[in-house]
Write an enzyme that holds these catalytic residues in place. Structure first.
Site, PDB file in Angstrom:
ATOM      1  N   CYS A  68      -0.874  -3.437  15.212  1.00 32.80           N
ATOM      2  CA  CYS A  68      -0.678  -3.120  13.815  1.00 32.80           C
ATOM      3  C   CYS A  68      -1.318  -4.252  12.862  1.00 32.80           C
ATOM      4  CB  CYS A  68       0.720  -2.969  13.520  1.00 32.80           C
ATOM      5  SG  CYS A  68       1.146  -2.508  12.045  1.00 32.80           S
ATOM      6  N   CYS A  97       5.202  -7.802   7.801  1.00 30.54           N
ATOM      7  CA  CYS A  97       6.351  -7.352   8.606  1.00 30.54           C
ATOM      8  C   CYS A  97       6.391  -8.154   9.795  1.00 30.54           C
ATOM      9  CB  CYS A  97       5.807  -5.783   9.527  1.00 30.54           C
ATOM     10  SG  CYS A  97       7.029  -5.078  10.359  1.00 30.54           S
ATOM     11  N   GLU A 117       0.635  -1.197  -0.158  1.00 25.36           N
ATOM     12  CA  GLU A 117       0.052  -0.134   0.066  1.00 25.36           C
ATOM     13  C   GLU A 117       0.780   1.340  -0.057  1.00 25.36           C
ATOM     14  OE1 GLU A 117      -2.797  -2.148   3.302  1.00 25.36           O
ATOM     15  OE2 GLU A 117      -2.201   0.090   3.501  1.00 25.36           O
ATOM     16  N   CYS A 148       4.018  -6.071  16.206  1.00 24.25           N
ATOM     17  CA  CYS A 148       3.333  -5.061  17.068  1.00 24.25           C
ATOM     18  C   CYS A 148       2.004  -5.460  17.465  1.00 24.25           C
ATOM     19  CB  CYS A 148       3.663  -3.517  16.757  1.00 24.25           C
ATOM     20  SG  CYS A 148       5.375  -3.241  16.476  1.00 24.25           S
ATOM     21  N   CYS A 181      -1.319   1.734   8.579  1.00 20.90           N
ATOM     22  CA  CYS A 181      -0.669   0.837   7.467  1.00 20.90           C
ATOM     23  C   CYS A 181      -1.214  -0.651   7.865  1.00 20.90           C
ATOM     24  CB  CYS A 181       0.850   0.871   7.981  1.00 20.90           C
ATOM     25  SG  CYS A 181       1.286   0.323   9.476  1.00 20.90           S
ATOM     26  N   CYS A 189       3.061   8.199   1.638  1.00 18.88           N
ATOM     27  CA  CYS A 189       3.486   7.299   2.632  1.00 18.88           C
ATOM     28  C   CYS A 189       3.808   5.875   1.765  1.00 18.88           C
ATOM     29  CB  CYS A 189       2.372   7.010   3.729  1.00 18.88           C
ATOM     30  SG  CYS A 189       2.647   5.682   4.882  1.00 18.88           S
TER      31      CYS A 189
HETATM   32  N1  SAH Z   1       7.483  -0.324  10.946  1.00 15.63           N
HETATM   33  C1  SAH Z   1       7.814   1.198  10.978  1.00 15.63           C
HETATM   34  C2  SAH Z   1       6.973   1.843   9.876  1.00 15.63           C
HETATM   35  C3  SAH Z   1       5.646   1.744   9.452  1.00 15.63           C
HETATM   36  S1  SAH Z   1       4.402   1.619  10.716  1.00 15.63           S
HETATM   37  C4  SAH Z   1       7.141   1.885  12.347  1.00 15.63           C
HETATM   38  O1  SAH Z   1       6.651   0.797  13.039  1.00 15.63           O
HETATM   39  O2  SAH Z   1       7.607   2.838  12.728  1.00 15.63           O
HETATM   40  C5  SAH Z   1       3.814   3.574  10.733  1.00 15.63           C
HETATM   41  C6  SAH Z   1       3.325   3.914  11.823  1.00 15.63           C
HETATM   42  O3  SAH Z   1       1.869   3.464  11.887  1.00 15.63           O
HETATM   43  C7  SAH Z   1       4.032   3.476  13.109  1.00 15.63           C
HETATM   44  O4  SAH Z   1       4.108   4.604  13.883  1.00 15.63           O
HETATM   45  C8  SAH Z   1       2.734   2.541  13.570  1.00 15.63           C
HETATM   46  O5  SAH Z   1       3.109   2.187  14.974  1.00 15.63           O
HETATM   47  C9  SAH Z   1       1.846   3.204  13.343  1.00 15.63           C
HETATM   48  N2  SAH Z   1       0.365   2.344  13.182  1.00 15.63           N
HETATM   49  C10 SAH Z   1       0.187   1.062  12.854  1.00 15.63           C
HETATM   50  N3  SAH Z   1      -0.844   0.710  13.231  1.00 15.63           N
HETATM   51  C11 SAH Z   1      -1.720   1.680  13.444  1.00 15.63           C
HETATM   52  C12 SAH Z   1      -3.093   1.943  13.793  1.00 15.63           C
HETATM   53  N4  SAH Z   1      -3.738   0.822  13.765  1.00 15.63           N
HETATM   54  N5  SAH Z   1      -3.491   3.032  14.185  1.00 15.63           N
HETATM   55  C13 SAH Z   1      -2.590   4.346  14.186  1.00 15.63           C
HETATM   56  N6  SAH Z   1      -1.218   4.161  13.826  1.00 15.63           N
HETATM   57  C14 SAH Z   1      -0.864   2.764  13.551  1.00 15.63           C
HETATM   58 FE1  SF4 Z   2       6.078  -3.542  11.809  1.00 13.62          FE
HETATM   59 FE2  SF4 Z   2       3.651  -2.439  12.305  1.00 13.62          FE
HETATM   60 FE3  SF4 Z   2       5.232  -2.568  14.081  1.00 13.62          FE
HETATM   61 FE4  SF4 Z   2       5.713  -1.024  12.229  1.00 13.62          FE
HETATM   62  S1  SF4 Z   2       3.996  -0.840  13.670  1.00 13.62           S
HETATM   63  S2  SF4 Z   2       7.316  -2.531  13.066  1.00 13.62           S
HETATM   64  S3  SF4 Z   2       4.896  -2.136  10.359  1.00 13.62           S
HETATM   65  S4  SF4 Z   2       4.253  -4.134  13.078  1.00 13.62           S
END
Ligand code: SAH
Ligand code: SF4
Length: 374
Positions: free
Chosen positions: A126, A119, A91, A123, A357, A112
């Site tokens: 996510c 990934c 995406e 997390c 994301c 973005c």
């Molecule tokens: N992996 C990297 C970059 C991609 S994630 C990272 O973790 O920084 C980009 C951002 O989106 C991160 O700050 C992540 O924590 C946030 N993110 C992921 N899922 C989300 C959600 N459901 N609501 C808001 N932010 C989210």
């Molecule tokens: Fe991976 Fe999502 Fe964690 Fe970023 S926030 S490191 S994309 S699992």
């Protein structure tokens, strides 16, 4: 299988041209076709001779991404779902600086982009990590997200008779790039840096290094490595917890690089760069939104000269987390400000179209799985 030409640096292409006995200034012309004119066909490169175009065609592929789904509309936050040559989905999200309320065209955009399929960091909140990691993106797949979005916008504008700068083929529509799509960019370090250098260089994409922000979940060794690179790329860190207890609950990466180690790497980055870091802090109800979290967060931010971006959590289907109510978010912001932290609270852009994301990919993959069931 040929490799896409956009995965090669200028130096690599110059070496190839020397090997062919072609003058190296032709590489500059070639790169202009690729990164400024955004052409997708060798034959469009009219100032390169036919025999040279033939050699290029034999040696490299010149691919694009296939647009399979789009959400949002012109001058609102819009999301693009692409299919790669191997069938995988990624995406990109285009965010206008001034979302249009009255039909005017926004000329400044942040894009973005994704860096991996899935990934590995898992997390808990996510969508990108839900099905694990599939593979790294190649440099050209990172770059093509920018070029494809721009081609798409330019074509759309041409079709509606728009007369703004966007419709000229050589105009950069994306002026800010955030590496915050699917994947952990610093886990795909070499391909990421190659792509960013090509997008940044004056003979390539010409996007200023300071206008490119890499977001990481906190890979300490790679943060140090990035601090030693010559380019001034900006850095954002997904913090989401200001103590090991809170962060460890939602981010498994915190076990590998606990806050002490992460902050050491960030201090090194700050000392090498003398630049602001950004902390991303998603507010998740009952997890990290209590007011007692503002003190440790303020201490971290002030020690590292970091600015804090508070982002209310975007609900992901199937996950138990929720965003706090507006008043809780505003209170958290006020408390941080009272502690002299430079901070902002995102008041929704794109939440309505699954802008966080990984969500559109997840939705599409689930729909595809459902429709293939008997
Ligand atoms: N992996 C990297 C970059 C991609 S994630 C990272 O973790 O920084 C980009 C951002 O989106 C991160 O700050 C992540 O924590 C946030 N993110 C992921 N899922 C989300 C959600 N459901 N609501 C808001 N932010 C989210
Ligand atoms: Fe991976 Fe999502 Fe964690 Fe970023 S926030 S490191 S994309 S699992």
């Amino acid at each position: 299988m040929l490799t896409d030409i956009k995965s090669f640096t200028r130096e690599e292409l110059e070496a190839q041209f020397k090997g062919w006995d072609e003058p190296v200034y032709r590489v500059k012309q070639l790169m202009d076709w690729l990164y400024v004119q955004r052409v997708t066909d060798w034959d469009a490169m009219s100032n390169l001779s036919k025999p040279l175009r033939e050699k290029l065609r034999q040696q490299f592929s010149l691919g694009t991404l296939k647009l399979v789904r789009q959400q949002g509309s012109r001058d609102t936050t819009r999301k693009f779902l692409w299919q790669l040559a191997d069938g995988a989905f990624i995406e990109s999200v285009l965010i206008p600086a001034n979302p249009s309320l009255y039909g005017e065209v926004s000329d400044r955009h942040t894009l973005c982009v994704s860096t991996q399929v899935g990934c590995a960091y898992g997390c808990k909140f996510c969508a990108s990590g839900l099905d694990g990691w599939k593979r790294n993106l190649f440099p050209h797949e990172i770059i093509e997200q920018v070029l494809c979005v721009e081609r798409h916008c330019a074509a759309e504008e041409a079709a509606t008779g728009g007369k703004t700068a966007t419709s000229f083929p050589g105009t950069r529509i994306v002026d800010n790039l955030v590496i915050m799509g699917m994947g952990e960019p610093l886990a795909n370090y070499d391909n990421l840096l190659k792509a960013l250098r090509l997008l940044n260089s004056p003979w390539g994409g010409r996007i200023g290094a300071r206008k490119i922000t890499v977001s990481t979940s906190g890979l300490a060794p790679q943060i140090r490595k990035l601090a030693d690179e010559p380019e001034q790329f900006s850095l954002a860190v997904s913090l989401h917890g200001a103590t090991d207890a809170v962060r460890g609950r939602i981010m498994p990466v915190n076990k590998k690089y606990p806050l002490a180690e992460l902050t050491n790497a960030l201090a090194y980055y700050r000392d090498q760069r003398g630049r602001f870091i950004t902390f991303e802090y998603i507010l998740i109800a009952g997890v990290n939104d209590a007011l007692d979290q503002t003190r440790p967060l303020a201490t971290l931010a002030r020690n590292l000269n970091a600015k804090v971006n508070l982002i209310p959590y975007n609900q992901v289907e199937g996950l138990p987390w929720a965003r706090p109510d507006d008043e809780t978010c505003e209170q958290f912001l006020r408390a941080l400000k009272a502690l002299k932290v430079v901070c902002t609270l995102r008041r929704e852009k794109g939440g309505d179209i699954d802008a966080a994301c990984g969500q559109l990919r997840l939705k599409t993959e689930r729909e595809m799985a459902d429709s293939s069931q008997p």
